[in-house]
Design an enzyme around this catalytic site. Sequence first.
Site, PDB file in Angstrom:
ATOM      1  N   LYS A 170       0.762  -1.396  -0.040  1.00 46.01           N
ATOM      2  CA  LYS A 170      -0.008  -0.058  -0.045  1.00 46.01           C
ATOM      3  C   LYS A 170       0.952   1.233   0.102  1.00 46.01           C
ATOM      4  CE  LYS A 170      -3.913  -2.256   2.240  1.00 46.01           C
ATOM      5  NZ  LYS A 170      -4.690  -2.251   3.319  1.00 46.01           N
ATOM      6  N   LYS A 229      -8.116 -12.725 -12.197  1.00 43.08           N
ATOM      7  CA  LYS A 229      -9.032 -12.788 -11.074  1.00 43.08           C
ATOM      8  C   LYS A 229      -9.805 -11.658 -10.774  1.00 43.08           C
ATOM      9  CE  LYS A 229      -8.003 -12.079  -6.083  1.00 43.08           C
ATOM     10  NZ  LYS A 229      -7.730 -12.497  -4.884  1.00 43.08           N
ATOM     11  N   LYS A 265     -12.332  -5.761  -7.977  1.00 42.26           N
ATOM     12  CA  LYS A 265     -12.857  -4.439  -8.187  1.00 42.26           C
ATOM     13  C   LYS A 265     -11.802  -3.615  -9.023  1.00 42.26           C
ATOM     14  CE  LYS A 265     -15.843  -3.014  -5.176  1.00 42.26           C
ATOM     15  NZ  LYS A 265     -16.266  -2.616  -3.796  1.00 42.26           N
TER      16      LYS A 265
END
Length: 335
Positions: free
Chosen positions: A118, A204, A207
Amino acid sequence: MNGEKRVLLSGMQPTGTGALHLGNYMGALRKWVQLQHEYEMFCFVADWHSLTTRFQETEKIAEAGRQVAADFIASGLDPSQCAIFLQSHVPEHAELHLLLSMITPIGWVERVPTFKEKRDLLSERGEGDESVSYGLLGYPVLQTADILVYRANSVPVGRDQAAHLEISRELARRFNRLYGNVFPEPQALIGEDSGSVMGLDGRKMSKSYGNAIYLSDTPEMISDKVRNAFTTPAKMRKTDPGVPEQCAVCQLRRLADPHGYMVSWEEDRAGERGCMQNKKELTEMLVEWLRPIRERRTALLENTGELDEVLRQGAEKARIRAAETMKLVRNAMHF
Ligand code: TRP
């Protein structure tokens, strides 16, 4: 333990608009719905966790949290079987997070792969050092508080959460060693069949790839998405053989039609089926499968009074258990 049911905690962080997709359903929700009968279950929306990367858009987090909760209930989580609530409605999570943060060695959280990912993602987006917060570093500590505040025995998670669960177990041990035995070591329940769902483009379902079918998708949206979905590139004519293992339409068909897909896959391999036929049948199956879920979520989001009441009662039930735990914790720490 005195014949009572074991405690299970499950949670999901709202991302984007909050709407959940078939990957979330197959990988998590479907199992949670079964588990709610076996455990004393607490099921929450990790809205505070969304702040770790989206602190500039809190009003979107609030709406996304409601969407997740509506999808939980529409998928079959039953508020009379398990407590369904928002993390931010149970302040005990925050108190325990604070106390646990004091006994968390920095090295433990700096090493967590999801933190590094992240951090790198935020800096790639050019958001600069100031977007990487102290709260983001503490993500697994907050997750640990979520689990330990219910003295949960089991936590169903995907493989991507294994490092976080390891921190939770280590923190439970460290607390117990320092202050006395309060917490069971939470076990990760990683489903045997946690193979991921293939998205419309063959990757895969996620979103962030924009390749998902959402529980909220209307029949028209499903039909459009399936029409444009990835199939077998080498299959130009109906009579060319297909490769169902690599075809998004065949893979989704396997989920939507768990009994019939073997027959159709044999026909695909033999070049007896065309992609148009598969797409048409898949669309019909998905529409029928998802219709009751979509209708239920729509009703919940329109009649917000019902949803608010479920979340209020869920938080009330959760706070009873969480308050008991905090008493034990404060006692153990002499506060
Ligand atoms: N990290 C989880 C996710 O990304 C969400 C989460 C927060 C969670 N706290 C939790 C999951 C506690 C299980 C238990 O979806």
